[in-house]
Design a protein around this motif. Structure first.
Motif, PDB file in Angstrom:
ATOM      1  N   ALA A  30       0.896  -1.743  -0.534  1.00 53.87           N
ATOM      2  CA  ALA A  30      -0.229  -0.162   0.185  1.00 53.87           C
ATOM      3  C   ALA A  30       0.499   1.320   0.061  1.00 53.87           C
ATOM      4  O   ALA A  30       1.814   1.499   0.374  1.00 53.87           O
ATOM      5  N   GLY A  31       0.670   2.296  -0.823  1.00 53.32           N
ATOM      6  CA  GLY A  31       1.185   3.480  -0.909  1.00 53.32           C
ATOM      7  C   GLY A  31       2.345   3.498  -1.878  1.00 53.32           C
ATOM      8  O   GLY A  31       3.269   4.256  -1.940  1.00 53.32           O
ATOM      9  N   ALA A  32       2.278   2.500  -2.893  1.00 48.57           N
ATOM     10  CA  ALA A  32       3.897   1.882  -3.564  1.00 48.57           C
ATOM     11  C   ALA A  32       3.512   3.281  -5.228  1.00 48.57           C
ATOM     12  O   ALA A  32       4.489   3.541  -5.147  1.00 48.57           O
ATOM     13  N   PHE A  33       2.344   4.109  -4.931  1.00 43.92           N
ATOM     14  CA  PHE A  33       2.119   5.113  -6.139  1.00 43.92           C
ATOM     15  C   PHE A  33       1.513   5.871  -5.695  1.00 43.92           C
ATOM     16  O   PHE A  33       0.499   6.292  -6.221  1.00 43.92           O
ATOM     17  N   PRO A  34       1.529   6.459  -4.453  1.00 43.34           N
ATOM     18  CA  PRO A  34       0.197   7.127  -3.592  1.00 43.34           C
ATOM     19  C   PRO A  34       0.158   8.745  -4.747  1.00 43.34           C
ATOM     20  O   PRO A  34      -0.784   8.901  -4.732  1.00 43.34           O
ATOM     21  N   ALA A  35       1.310   9.636  -5.457  1.00 45.10           N
ATOM     22  CA  ALA A  35       1.049  10.554  -6.531  1.00 45.10           C
ATOM     23  C   ALA A  35       0.296  10.278  -7.808  1.00 45.10           C
ATOM     24  O   ALA A  35       0.376  11.400  -8.704  1.00 45.10           O
ATOM     25  N   LEU A  36       1.005   9.128  -8.742  1.00 45.40           N
ATOM     26  CA  LEU A  36       0.964   8.818  -9.731  1.00 45.40           C
ATOM     27  C   LEU A  36      -0.916   9.088 -10.070  1.00 45.40           C
ATOM     28  O   LEU A  36      -1.403   8.862  -9.985  1.00 45.40           O
ATOM     29  N   LYS A  37      -0.434   9.894 -11.385  1.00 41.21           N
ATOM     30  CA  LYS A  37      -1.078  10.461 -12.444  1.00 41.21           C
ATOM     31  C   LYS A  37      -1.427  10.376 -13.709  1.00 41.21           C
ATOM     32  O   LYS A  37      -2.550   9.665 -14.304  1.00 41.21           O
ATOM     33  N   VAL A  38      -0.355   9.798 -14.038  1.00 37.97           N
ATOM     34  CA  VAL A  38      -0.678   9.149 -15.015  1.00 37.97           C
ATOM     35  C   VAL A  38       0.858   7.765 -15.650  1.00 37.97           C
ATOM     36  O   VAL A  38       1.488   8.175 -14.866  1.00 37.97           O
ATOM     37  N   VAL A  39       0.548   6.973 -15.807  1.00 38.46           N
ATOM     38  CA  VAL A  39       1.024   5.220 -16.670  1.00 38.46           C
ATOM     39  C   VAL A  39       0.394   5.115 -17.571  1.00 38.46           C
ATOM     40  O   VAL A  39      -0.600   4.978 -18.335  1.00 38.46           O
ATOM     41  N   VAL A  40       1.851   4.142 -18.233  1.00 37.86           N
ATOM     42  CA  VAL A  40       1.961   3.932 -20.135  1.00 37.86           C
ATOM     43  C   VAL A  40       1.947   2.851 -20.304  1.00 37.86           C
ATOM     44  O   VAL A  40       3.458   1.338 -19.255  1.00 37.86           O
ATOM     45  N   LEU A  41       1.082   1.725 -20.564  1.00 34.38           N
ATOM     46  CA  LEU A  41       1.275   0.084 -19.929  1.00 34.38           C
ATOM     47  C   LEU A  41       0.856   0.058 -21.464  1.00 34.38           C
ATOM     48  O   LEU A  41       1.383  -1.970 -21.800  1.00 34.38           O
ATOM     49  N   SER A  42       1.063   0.313 -22.893  1.00 33.43           N
ATOM     50  CA  SER A  42       1.250  -0.099 -24.038  1.00 33.43           C
ATOM     51  C   SER A  42       2.409  -0.646 -24.299  1.00 33.43           C
ATOM     52  O   SER A  42       3.284  -0.940 -23.556  1.00 33.43           O
ATOM     53  N   ARG A  43       2.143  -1.832 -24.858  1.00 36.20           N
ATOM     54  CA  ARG A  43       2.861  -3.123 -25.124  1.00 36.20           C
ATOM     55  C   ARG A  43       3.407  -3.441 -24.437  1.00 36.20           C
ATOM     56  O   ARG A  43       4.915  -4.351 -24.450  1.00 36.20           O
ATOM     57  N   THR A  44       3.328  -4.212 -22.514  1.00 37.99           N
ATOM     58  CA  THR A  44       4.102  -4.773 -21.632  1.00 37.99           C
ATOM     59  C   THR A  44       3.401  -6.427 -21.458  1.00 37.99           C
ATOM     60  O   THR A  44       3.554  -6.603 -20.566  1.00 37.99           O
ATOM     61  N   GLY A  45       2.211  -6.426 -22.507  1.00 35.95           N
ATOM     62  CA  GLY A  45       1.436  -7.415 -22.046  1.00 35.95           C
ATOM     63  C   GLY A  45       0.650  -7.897 -21.086  1.00 35.95           C
ATOM     64  O   GLY A  45      -0.242  -9.278 -20.621  1.00 35.95           O
ATOM     65  N   ILE A  46       0.144  -6.853 -21.148  1.00 31.87           N
ATOM     66  CA  ILE A  46      -0.561  -6.722 -19.650  1.00 31.87           C
ATOM     67  C   ILE A  46      -2.078  -6.571 -20.309  1.00 31.87           C
ATOM     68  O   ILE A  46      -2.517  -6.815 -20.592  1.00 31.87           O
ATOM     69  N   THR A  47      -3.348  -8.291 -18.528  1.00 27.12           N
ATOM     70  CA  THR A  47      -4.298  -8.294 -19.351  1.00 27.12           C
ATOM     71  C   THR A  47      -5.129  -6.869 -18.309  1.00 27.12           C
ATOM     72  O   THR A  47      -4.435  -6.085 -17.720  1.00 27.12           O
TER      73      THR A  47
END
Length: 468
Positions: free
Chosen positions: A201-218
């Motif tokens: 918990a709290g690893a990304f407290p301020a994150l507003k933008v994340v790019v996960l394109s072409r990572t294989g995520i479902t």
């Protein structure tokens, strides 16, 4: 590194001469002596086989020519985050300055140091960084715990695209030390995501933008990770081969932009699962293969409860071919901008007219294909649309007399805004709806009479000439 390799190398990301791959095998490949790495290349054209050698299957590739066997000493396993930062951002001092002796006091005792000033300069350089770009720097892990937080305390944006990160845990290990991190780009990292809760918990407290394109995520993995992104506003999931499999529950509630482009498994029915994200303002669905759009909760002339905040929709490079999909978009209460290039409906010789009809069919639209719709553009488009379907309106029961104007349900379903435009501009007059004669040359000739003033006895000559 070669002497310490174990079976844990399986799944690691490696680089060879600028090409990235995933290790799927480690061991001997008889009859050749020694140990080998079996890798699957990101670019299948770089490989030679499917993981088999002389009839034995050592590993399996998703492409018949995606695999290769490589000696371990030929590959780059990458570096930790801080090493990559120092390689890119720290300005190295010259040999003379770096070798200067200095005297400092430690516990009131003089101590001779060499290069102390250089170390202090390096720390100062890193501590002021707010944006870090490490694209294609072979980053594979976080490194020593706490080292990133100490060296880079003010970082807000990090570009880690096209690196050698192989597990989401390594990403968490980096982000957990960047308490102010707002933007994180992980494009082109083939990541493994955990099945359970992915991070503390709290690893990304301020994150507003994340790019996960072409990572294989479902989609399911994205939703699990999203539990740690309470302030996320922009999520990019392009080119992952994913489908929308479930409704977001208590996650993505702050998201304003969602990019699902180049995921060919998405269809129009799956959009219902994300239709109630309360703050979603921009939805990008380029090249998903979508052929239609519909909002069945709202009837003709009514607004849908779906996508309540959606202002900008991008559906370029799809298969939309029916005007009913455009009519459905008029049901979106907040829609102001639409981009629908390279769809069958808007391509071909009638592309300009098609754009006019899109404007006329979506009453609140302000921008089409990144071009502002001026008041005169809207007026011209709506009048042209009103005229183009005037005869069809009359045949369906339309009439200039409001008391007799009762077009049938079939026409109203095909042209939901037509009655509204008749109220706005008046019903089309019969003169507007006359079928124009074909543009034959004989219908466009001008009669020219030639008379000779000095030869009154000669007949007047008549010639016919083109009007232009």
């Amino acid at each position: 590194m070669n002497d310490t390799l174990t079976s844990e190398v399986i799944g690691r990301r490696v680089e060879v001469n600028g090409e990235r791959a995933t290790v799927l095998f480690y061991g001997p490949v008889p009859p050749v002596a020694g140990l080998w790495l079996g890798v699957e290349w990101d670019n299948p054209e770089r490989g030679k086989h499917d993981g088999s050698h002389e009839g034995t299957v050592y590993f399996k590739c998703s492409h018949p020519t995606g695999g290769s066997f490589i000696r371990p000493n030929k590959v780059n396993f990458g570096v930790d985050f801080l090493t990559a930062v120092e390689n890119r951002y720290v300005l190295k001092d010259g040999p003379e300055e770096d070798g200067k002796e200095q005297i400092v006091k430690i516990a009131n005792r003089p101590v001779e140091t060499i290069g102390f000033d250089s170390i202090r300069k390096q720390q100062s350089q890193l501590s002021t960084l707010q944006e870090i770009s490490l694209r294609n720097c072979a980053v594979c892990r976080a490194g020593d715990k706490g080292a990133i937080a100490k060296a880079c305390p003010n970082v807000r944006e990090v570009d880690l695209s096209a690196n050698l990160l192989s597990a989401w845990g390594e990403v968490v290990g980096i982000a957990d030390q960047l308490g102010h991190l707002e933007v994180l780009n992980l494009r082109d990292n083939r990541l493994r995501f955990p099945a359970g809760p992915p991070s503390p918990a709290g690893a990304f407290p301020a994150l507003k933008v994340v790019v996960l394109s072409r990572t294989g995520i479902t989609w399911a993995e994205a939703l699990r990770c999203a539990a740690d992104w309470p302030r996320l506003e922009e999520l990019y999931l392009e080119s992952n081969g994913l489908s929308i499999s479930e409704r977001p529950a208590d996650v993505l509630q702050m998201v304003k932009l969602l990019d699902l482009s180049h995921n060919q498994l998405i269809d129009e029915n799956q959009l219902f699962l994300i239709a109630y994200l309360p703050r979603l303002e921009q939805l990008v669905l380029c090249n998903t293969g979508i052929s239609s759009l519909r909002f069945p909760d709202a009837g003709i002339g009514c607004k849908t409860s779906m996508f309540p905040s959606l202002k900008n929709l991008v559906v370029n490079d799809n298969r939309i071919s029916q005007w009913s999909s455009i009519d459905e978009l008029d049901k979106l209460r907040s829609l102001r901008s639409l981009s629908c290039r390279r769809n069958p409906l808007t391509e071909g010789s009638g592309a300009q007219t098609a754009c006019q009809f899109v404007i006329a069919r979506i009453g609140q639209l302000q921008t089409l294909n990144k071009c502002q719709i001026l008041p005169e553009d809207r007026r011209g488009a709506e009048l042209e649309y009103r005229k183009a379907f005037g005869n069809e309106w009359k045949k369906a029961g339309g009439h200039q007399d409001p008391d007799k104007n009762r077009p049938n349900e079939e026409f109203l379903a095909a042209h939901p805004r037509y009655q509204e435009l008749c109220l706005k501009y008046g019903a089309p007059e019969d003169g507007e709806l006359k079928t124009q004669q074909p543009c034959l040359l004989k219908n466009q000739l001008l009669a020219l009479r030639i008379k000779y003033p000095n030869h009154l006895d000669q007949k007047v000559l008549e010639k016919q000439l083109p009007g232009t």
